[in-house]
Scaffold this motif. Structure first.
Motif, short mmCIF file in Angstrom:
data_model
loop_
_atom_site.label_atom_id
_atom_site.label_comp_id
_atom_site.label_asym_id
_atom_site.label_seq_id
_atom_site.Cartn_x
_atom_site.Cartn_y
_atom_site.Cartn_z
N LEU A 51 53.57 68.25 19.50
CA LEU A 51 54.36 68.19 20.55
C LEU A 51 55.35 69.56 20.81
O LEU A 51 55.36 69.94 21.69
CB LEU A 51 55.30 67.17 20.54
N THR A 105 55.04 72.04 23.79
CA THR A 105 56.13 72.40 24.64
C THR A 105 56.35 73.87 24.70
O THR A 105 56.53 74.56 25.85
CB THR A 105 57.38 71.84 23.96
N ALA A 132 53.23 68.78 31.87
CA ALA A 132 54.10 67.96 31.18
C ALA A 132 54.05 66.45 31.33
O ALA A 132 54.26 65.93 30.04
CB ALA A 132 55.48 68.62 31.46
N MET A 133 54.04 66.15 32.35
CA MET A 133 54.37 64.59 32.65
C MET A 133 53.06 64.01 31.90
O MET A 133 53.08 63.10 31.42
CB MET A 133 54.27 64.03 34.24
N LEU A 135 52.68 65.96 27.70
CA LEU A 135 53.59 65.73 26.97
C LEU A 135 54.61 64.24 26.95
O LEU A 135 54.79 63.57 25.98
CB LEU A 135 54.57 66.85 26.88
N ALA A 136 54.67 63.97 28.10
CA ALA A 136 55.79 62.66 28.18
C ALA A 136 54.49 61.43 28.43
O ALA A 136 55.08 60.46 28.64
CB ALA A 136 56.40 62.93 29.44
N GLN A 137 53.24 61.77 28.54
CA GLN A 137 52.24 60.75 28.47
C GLN A 137 52.53 59.48 29.51
O GLN A 137 52.23 58.36 29.20
CB GLN A 137 52.13 60.17 27.13
N VAL A 138 52.58 60.28 30.64
CA VAL A 138 53.04 59.30 31.88
C VAL A 138 51.50 59.28 32.41
O VAL A 138 50.85 60.33 32.67
CB VAL A 138 54.05 59.86 32.91
#
Lengths: 498, 160
Positions: free
Chosen positions: B84, B88, B115-116, B119-122
């Motif tokens: 991660l 980033t 990023a969503m 990284l944010a796993q949305v």
């Protein structure tokens, strides 16, 4: 008396009050957005004043100045990114408070402490202008070096549990600020021929990187793994007058620190806020609570960095000497409007002086109302899930780093410094001393070398000054105290030792 | 706090300090006048202090071998954390590159969406889309339109 009434009537006219309010809003917005500083706002607002009368014009500029001094705390507390370098110390306890669900309380406390610091320094400016200016003028390079060295000794207090790690962090921060064009000799230092590196690592870029990037990575790491408590905002605590004034003695001491440091040209808010933070921690009944979200950790730096304003205006008004870029623009504003600062201004245009005092007082009242009214809106940002907020902060880091100098290189730099900051954090090297090194490093080196140039290489200059010697003694005392405390803690923590 | 980390961190910092000192001597000129601290003096001092602190940390770690607390054995980074962090960093570098080449208006939604998702796993596309457009527009309005701070328009893009 006539001058006082005349000054008050101009300062309290609707046009002037509107100019103050407009300036305050501009200052708040610019300093609350990472990457934009209120010095930029002052520069942008300056052309608007050309067609105005002198007092409303100065009201606009002073409104930006006072608004800008407080706004940095908003992003510092809510996002963990200092809006201005002066708000860097506020992050240390303000952001942990927000994470505990006390964002509105922290914001309210910071505004009240800011207004107290600002008004305190205004009173000092009104009563002791001549005396403070006289003391401030005694601060030459040797004295400023000693003062900044004392400021650097607060690393000991920011070092968490390991003094050696704190010192390593401080040295790393100082190293980063070495890179770039040497201001005294004009030679590039570790720039390797790069034009971008010649401008050095911008302090605000480094602050954004060190505070925001590790935090963003942590939110991604924690997402789905750690069940974060829902931040139940305690909005009832927006007006924490009693709690803040319960620390009246700390407020007063921090305001004195801010006012005195502000009056010394070449110093400023970041130094004052870190000194006040360390002072608060050192004399707190619960020093171990600092860094975990304690009220004193917000109140002290905010009172100090806002008290800098009155202090910084003392040499500007009495002698025409600006201490930082913001006061230089204020000075420019005075000159543009035909107000030549200096003793003559106090003799011939006393009405202007009283009007300026009144403008500053009114600006603090307006700030208090705008900020306290805005808290309920500001804290809504915390309702956003942390991992989504993390993405927003990530983008804001990129834009914030870019707009400081309109430089793409700064975005690359922010990424590198940010990830290094995360690595340091994981190796249990505290980031606060790195920040202190970044903030104090350039002044420390510059003043040391300037002092030695003045003395033709003789270190005697430092020992001939009583003020410098007093600060050296305080520095030794601080380090000695910390070493003694560390040794005592390590002895008592050994098994079998009570 | 003497931990397993210090055993490699101390020597690493000493090596870093030595490299720093070499670079300082190789690339920064000394003082112009005798007795005056030139541009090299302060960086040299910092290098020496860091090397000293690295040595002290190494010695402390050596002396505490076998006495580490269980908390000290916690790894500095787990595999997930490392990925991660790298992700980033990579995304920030990509953002800088895209800002320069395709400009703020195109680069920002691309980076937000990446990023969503990454990284944010949305996985909610409506949320990703609205956030990408909303933040881009919001930032453009605040910085460019209201505050007059020009945002990068991209060297590869020719705007009409």
């Amino acid at each position: 008396m006539e001058a006082l009434l005349q000054g008050m009537s101009v300062a309290l006219s609707p046009g002037t009050v509107a100019a103050i309010a407009a300036g305050v809003v501009a200052g708040l917005v610019f300093s609350a957005i990472p990457g934009l500083t209120f010095s930029v706002a002052l520069a942008l607002v300056m052309p608007f004043t050309f067609g105005m009368e002198p007092i409303p014009a100065m009201a606009l500029l002073l409104g930006v100045y006072s608004g800008g001094m407080t706004g940095g705390a908003v992003s510092a507390i809510l996002l963990g990114i200092p809006g201005t370098p002066s708000a860097a110390a506020t992050v240390l306890d303000g952001h942990p408070m927000a994470r505990k669900g006390d964002a509105s309380f922290a914001l309210g406390a910071s505004v009240i402490a800011s207004a107290f610091g600002g008004l305190f320094s205004l009173v000092v400016m009104m009563l002791l202008l001549e005396q403070v200016a006289e003391v401030a003028l005694r601060f030459g390079p040797a004295e400023i070096f000693a003062l900044v060295l004392f400021g650097l000794s607060t690393i000991c207090g920011l070092a968490d549990r390991s003094l050696i790690r704190g010192l390593i962090a401080g040295v790393l921060g100082l190293m980063v600020m070495v890179i770039g064009l040497d201001e005294l000799d004009g030679v590039g230092r570790l720039t390797f021929g790069s034009v971008q590196l010649q401008q050095g690592v911008n302090m605000l870029v480094a602050l954004i990187a060190l505070f925001a990037v590790p935090q963003v990575i942590s939110t991604f790491v924690d997402h789905g793994r750690v069940e974060r408590p829902v931040i139940a905002e305690r909005v009832r605590a927006v007006f924490p007058w009693r709690r803040v004034f319960g620390h009246w003695w700390l407020l007063l001491r921090s305001s004195v620190i801010g006012t005195v440091i502000g009056a010394i040209p070449g110093t400023g808010g970041p130094i004052a806020s870190f000194l006040a933070y360390d002072h608060a921690r050192r004399f707190s009944r619960r020093p171990a609570d600092f860094g975990t979200g304690t009220l004193e950790g917000v109140v002290a730096p905010e009172a100090a960095n806002n008290a800098v304003m009155g202090g910084a205006l003392i040499p500007v008004l009495s002698l025409g000497i600006p201490g930082d870029p913001a006061t230089a623009i204020i000075l420019g504003g005075l000159l543009v409007h035909g107000l030549q600062p200096g003793p003559l201004l106090f003799q011939t245009r006393l009405d202007v002086i009283y009007a300026l005092y009144m403008v500053i007082a009114v600006s603090w009242v307006i700030i208090l109302f705008i900020q306290l009214a805005g808290i309920r809106v500001f804290v809504r940002v915390l309702r956003v899930p942390p991992h989504v907020l993390g993405v927003c902060i990530l983008v804001l880091c990129g834009i914030g780093s870019y707009v400081i100098r309109n430089s793409i290189f700064d975005v690359y730099l922010m990424a590198v410094v940010g990830v290094l900051g995360y690595a340091l954090q994981r190796m249990r090297i505290p980031l606060a001393p790195v920040v202190l090194g970044l903030v104090l490093g350039p002044t420390l080196e510059q003043q040391y070398r300037t002092a030695l140039i003045l003395s033709e290489g003789s270190h005697q200059i430092f020992f001939e000054s009583g003020v410098a010697m007093a600060f050296f003694a305080l520095t030794l005392l601080t380090i000695g105290w910390q070493v003694w405390s560390s040794l005592r803690a390590s002895v008592t923590s050994k098994p079998g030792v009570a | 706090m003497k931990s397993a980390v210090d055993r490699w961190l101390g020597p690493s910092l000493t090596v870093l300090a030595l490299v720093w000192l070499w670079l300082v001597y190789a690339y920064i000129p000394g003082a112009r006048f005798e007795g005056e601290p030139g541009p090299r003096a302060f960086p040299v001092l910092l290098g020496v202090v860091l090397a000293g602190l690295g040595v002290v940390m190494s010695l402390q770690a050596l002396m505490s071998v076998g006495r580490e607390r269980s908390a000290d054995a916690t790894p500095v980074l787990t595999g997930r954390e490392a990925w991660l962090a790298i992700g980033t960093f990579g995304l920030l570098i990509l953002y800088a590159f895209l800002l320069d080449k395709i400009g703020f208006i195109v680069a920002t939604p691309v980076v937000i969406a990446t990023a969503m998702y990454g990284l944010a796993q949305v996985r909610r596309w409506v949320l990703i889309g609205s956030l990408a457009i909303g933040i881009t527009l919001g930032c453009w309005v605040i910085f460019d339109a209201l505050l007059g701070t020009p945002l990068p328009s991209g060297s590869w893009v020719v705007w009409p």
